[in-house]
Motif scaffolding. Structure first.
Motif, PDB file in Angstrom:
ATOM      1  N   ARG A 138      11.007   4.065 -11.265  1.00 32.77           N
ATOM      2  CA  ARG A 138      11.637   3.395 -10.111  1.00 32.77           C
ATOM      3  C   ARG A 138      10.600   3.049  -9.042  1.00 32.77           C
ATOM      4  O   ARG A 138      10.648   1.988  -8.438  1.00 32.77           O
ATOM      5  CB  ARG A 138      12.724   4.282  -9.510  1.00 32.77           C
ATOM      6  CG  ARG A 138      13.981   4.290 -10.320  1.00 32.77           C
ATOM      7  CD  ARG A 138      15.104   4.984  -9.550  1.00 32.77           C
ATOM      8  NE  ARG A 138      15.885   5.710 -10.535  1.00 32.77           N
ATOM      9  CZ  ARG A 138      16.164   6.997 -10.478  1.00 32.77           C
ATOM     10  NH1 ARG A 138      15.760   7.735  -9.478  1.00 32.77           N
ATOM     11  NH2 ARG A 138      16.874   7.564 -11.425  1.00 32.77           N
ATOM     12  N   LYS A 139       9.677   3.977  -8.819  1.00 37.43           N
ATOM     13  CA  LYS A 139       8.607   3.724  -7.837  1.00 37.43           C
ATOM     14  C   LYS A 139       7.717   2.575  -8.297  1.00 37.43           C
ATOM     15  O   LYS A 139       7.259   1.774  -7.495  1.00 37.43           O
ATOM     16  CB  LYS A 139       7.765   4.988  -7.614  1.00 37.43           C
ATOM     17  CG  LYS A 139       8.522   6.167  -7.077  1.00 37.43           C
ATOM     18  CD  LYS A 139       8.895   5.998  -5.644  1.00 37.43           C
ATOM     19  CE  LYS A 139       9.550   7.257  -5.118  1.00 37.43           C
ATOM     20  NZ  LYS A 139      10.013   7.121  -3.766  1.00 37.43           N
ATOM     21  N   GLN A 140       7.480   2.492  -9.604  1.00 39.99           N
ATOM     22  CA  GLN A 140       6.664   1.402 -10.132  1.00 39.99           C
ATOM     23  C   GLN A 140       7.374   0.060  -9.946  1.00 39.99           C
ATOM     24  O   GLN A 140       6.744  -0.925  -9.573  1.00 39.99           O
ATOM     25  CB  GLN A 140       6.345   1.620 -11.609  1.00 39.99           C
ATOM     26  CG  GLN A 140       5.436   0.543 -12.158  1.00 39.99           C
ATOM     27  CD  GLN A 140       5.159   0.710 -13.631  1.00 39.99           C
ATOM     28  OE1 GLN A 140       5.954   1.293 -14.363  1.00 39.99           O
ATOM     29  NE2 GLN A 140       4.031   0.184 -14.064  1.00 39.99           N
ATOM     30  N   VAL A 141       8.667   0.021 -10.176  1.00 37.58           N
ATOM     31  CA  VAL A 141       9.435  -1.213  -9.970  1.00 37.58           C
ATOM     32  C   VAL A 141       9.364  -1.623  -8.504  1.00 37.58           C
ATOM     33  O   VAL A 141       9.156  -2.795  -8.177  1.00 37.58           O
ATOM     34  CB  VAL A 141      10.900  -1.037 -10.438  1.00 37.58           C
ATOM     35  CG1 VAL A 141      11.765  -2.192  -9.984  1.00 37.58           C
ATOM     36  CG2 VAL A 141      10.956  -0.896 -11.951  1.00 37.58           C
ATOM     37  N   SER A 142       9.491  -0.651  -7.627  1.00 39.00           N
ATOM     38  CA  SER A 142       9.391  -0.919  -6.196  1.00 39.00           C
ATOM     39  C   SER A 142       8.005  -1.453  -5.836  1.00 39.00           C
ATOM     40  O   SER A 142       7.865  -2.390  -5.043  1.00 39.00           O
ATOM     41  CB  SER A 142       9.694   0.364  -5.419  1.00 39.00           C
ATOM     42  OG  SER A 142       9.614   0.162  -4.049  1.00 39.00           O
ATOM     43  N   LEU A 143       6.978  -0.865  -6.437  1.00 44.28           N
ATOM     44  CA  LEU A 143       5.602  -1.310  -6.225  1.00 44.28           C
ATOM     45  C   LEU A 143       5.427  -2.755  -6.693  1.00 44.28           C
ATOM     46  O   LEU A 143       4.853  -3.587  -5.986  1.00 44.28           O
ATOM     47  CB  LEU A 143       4.650  -0.389  -6.989  1.00 44.28           C
ATOM     48  CG  LEU A 143       3.234  -0.875  -7.253  1.00 44.28           C
ATOM     49  CD1 LEU A 143       2.452  -0.956  -5.959  1.00 44.28           C
ATOM     50  CD2 LEU A 143       2.543   0.028  -8.248  1.00 44.28           C
ATOM     51  N   LEU A 144       5.929  -3.075  -7.862  1.00 43.66           N
ATOM     52  CA  LEU A 144       5.794  -4.432  -8.394  1.00 43.66           C
ATOM     53  C   LEU A 144       6.556  -5.458  -7.557  1.00 43.66           C
ATOM     54  O   LEU A 144       6.098  -6.586  -7.384  1.00 43.66           O
ATOM     55  CB  LEU A 144       6.249  -4.468  -9.855  1.00 43.66           C
ATOM     56  CG  LEU A 144       5.366  -3.671 -10.817  1.00 43.66           C
ATOM     57  CD1 LEU A 144       5.986  -3.648 -12.211  1.00 43.66           C
ATOM     58  CD2 LEU A 144       3.964  -4.234 -10.856  1.00 43.66           C
ATOM     59  N   ARG A 145       7.703  -5.060  -7.019  1.00 41.64           N
ATOM     60  CA  ARG A 145       8.443  -5.955  -6.120  1.00 41.64           C
ATOM     61  C   ARG A 145       7.640  -6.243  -4.856  1.00 41.64           C
ATOM     62  O   ARG A 145       7.594  -7.369  -4.376  1.00 41.64           O
ATOM     63  CB  ARG A 145       9.794  -5.350  -5.755  1.00 41.64           C
ATOM     64  CG  ARG A 145      10.808  -5.460  -6.844  1.00 41.64           C
ATOM     65  CD  ARG A 145      12.172  -5.003  -6.366  1.00 41.64           C
ATOM     66  NE  ARG A 145      13.101  -5.015  -7.472  1.00 41.64           N
ATOM     67  CZ  ARG A 145      13.972  -4.053  -7.727  1.00 41.64           C
ATOM     68  NH1 ARG A 145      14.048  -3.000  -6.937  1.00 41.64           N
ATOM     69  NH2 ARG A 145      14.779  -4.136  -8.758  1.00 41.64           N
ATOM     70  N   ALA A 146       7.032  -5.205  -4.300  1.00 36.78           N
ATOM     71  CA  ALA A 146       6.221  -5.377  -3.091  1.00 36.78           C
ATOM     72  C   ALA A 146       5.036  -6.295  -3.366  1.00 36.78           C
ATOM     73  O   ALA A 146       4.711  -7.170  -2.553  1.00 36.78           O
ATOM     74  CB  ALA A 146       5.740  -4.025  -2.572  1.00 36.78           C
ATOM     75  N   LEU A 147       4.397  -6.123  -4.512  1.00 35.34           N
ATOM     76  CA  LEU A 147       3.279  -6.987  -4.887  1.00 35.34           C
ATOM     77  C   LEU A 147       3.746  -8.424  -5.068  1.00 35.34           C
ATOM     78  O   LEU A 147       3.095  -9.364  -4.607  1.00 35.34           O
ATOM     79  CB  LEU A 147       2.621  -6.476  -6.168  1.00 35.34           C
ATOM     80  CG  LEU A 147       1.457  -7.302  -6.701  1.00 35.34           C
ATOM     81  CD1 LEU A 147       0.340  -7.393  -5.671  1.00 35.34           C
ATOM     82  CD2 LEU A 147       0.950  -6.709  -8.005  1.00 35.34           C
TER      83      LEU A 147
ATOM     84  N   GLU B 209       0.828  -1.213   0.000  1.00 34.24           N
ATOM     85  CA  GLU B 209       0.000   0.000   0.000  1.00 34.24           C
ATOM     86  C   GLU B 209       0.860   1.260   0.000  1.00 34.24           C
ATOM     87  O   GLU B 209       0.577   2.214  -0.721  1.00 34.24           O
ATOM     88  CB  GLU B 209      -0.920   0.020   1.217  1.00 34.24           C
ATOM     89  CG  GLU B 209      -2.103  -0.884   1.113  1.00 34.24           C
ATOM     90  CD  GLU B 209      -3.027  -0.747   2.310  1.00 34.24           C
ATOM     91  OE1 GLU B 209      -2.531  -0.607   3.453  1.00 34.24           O
ATOM     92  OE2 GLU B 209      -4.250  -0.761   2.094  1.00 34.24           O
ATOM     93  N   ARG B 210       1.910   1.255   0.820  1.00 34.05           N
ATOM     94  CA  ARG B 210       2.796   2.413   0.899  1.00 34.05           C
ATOM     95  C   ARG B 210       3.487   2.663  -0.444  1.00 34.05           C
ATOM     96  O   ARG B 210       3.552   3.787  -0.934  1.00 34.05           O
ATOM     97  CB  ARG B 210       3.831   2.205   2.008  1.00 34.05           C
ATOM     98  CG  ARG B 210       4.673   3.411   2.305  1.00 34.05           C
ATOM     99  CD  ARG B 210       5.563   3.252   3.536  1.00 34.05           C
ATOM    100  NE  ARG B 210       6.385   2.057   3.528  1.00 34.05           N
ATOM    101  CZ  ARG B 210       6.178   0.972   4.287  1.00 34.05           C
ATOM    102  NH1 ARG B 210       5.179   0.933   5.137  1.00 34.05           N
ATOM    103  NH2 ARG B 210       6.980  -0.065   4.223  1.00 34.05           N
ATOM    104  N   ARG B 211       3.961   1.583  -1.065  1.00 34.37           N
ATOM    105  CA  ARG B 211       4.626   1.718  -2.361  1.00 34.37           C
ATOM    106  C   ARG B 211       3.642   2.169  -3.444  1.00 34.37           C
ATOM    107  O   ARG B 211       3.997   2.922  -4.343  1.00 34.37           O
ATOM    108  CB  ARG B 211       5.282   0.401  -2.761  1.00 34.37           C
ATOM    109  CG  ARG B 211       6.325  -0.084  -1.769  1.00 34.37           C
ATOM    110  CD  ARG B 211       7.699   0.422  -2.099  1.00 34.37           C
ATOM    111  NE  ARG B 211       8.653   0.245  -1.023  1.00 34.37           N
ATOM    112  CZ  ARG B 211       9.343  -0.863  -0.770  1.00 34.37           C
ATOM    113  NH1 ARG B 211       9.173  -1.921  -1.513  1.00 34.37           N
ATOM    114  NH2 ARG B 211      10.205  -0.896   0.213  1.00 34.37           N
ATOM    115  N   THR B 212       2.405   1.712  -3.355  1.00 33.86           N
ATOM    116  CA  THR B 212       1.382   2.146  -4.309  1.00 33.86           C
ATOM    117  C   THR B 212       1.162   3.649  -4.180  1.00 33.86           C
ATOM    118  O   THR B 212       1.122   4.376  -5.181  1.00 33.86           O
ATOM    119  CB  THR B 212       0.053   1.406  -4.071  1.00 33.86           C
ATOM    120  OG1 THR B 212       0.265   0.000  -4.245  1.00 33.86           O
ATOM    121  CG2 THR B 212      -1.028   1.873  -5.022  1.00 33.86           C
TER     122      THR B 212
END
Length: 78
Positions: free
Chosen positions: A38-47, A14-17
């Motif tokens: 970069r934020k999207q990559v981080s979001l996808l890693r969290a997912l 949620e935070r990364r989203t």
């Protein structure tokens, strides 16, 4: 009915989203879309981390099983 790791991974997701959406909607994004990328990559890693954990988590598997039973029972009752 979730374990603490599921909860933590979901909060991270949620935070990364939110961080991704913020970066995507900022005026700076127009100048440097690499930040949002970069934020999207981080979001996808969290997912990915969340999904990977839930594939093996007994609490998540039990919740999925219960949800499937409810759906089945609900369709039978109607």
């Amino acid at each position: 009915m979730t374990c603490s790791e599921c909860r933590d991974l979901y909060r991270t997701f949620e935070r990364r989203t939110n961080q991704y959406l913020e970066a995507r909607s900022s005026a700076f994004f127009q100048i440097s879309p690499q930040i949002a990328t970069r934020k999207q990559v981080s979001l996808l890693r969290a997912l990915s981390d969340l999904r990977e954990h839930q594939e093996e988590c007994p609490w998540a598997l039990a919740a999925e099983h219960i949800a499937q039973r409810r759906t089945l029972l609900h369709s039978v009752v109607q």
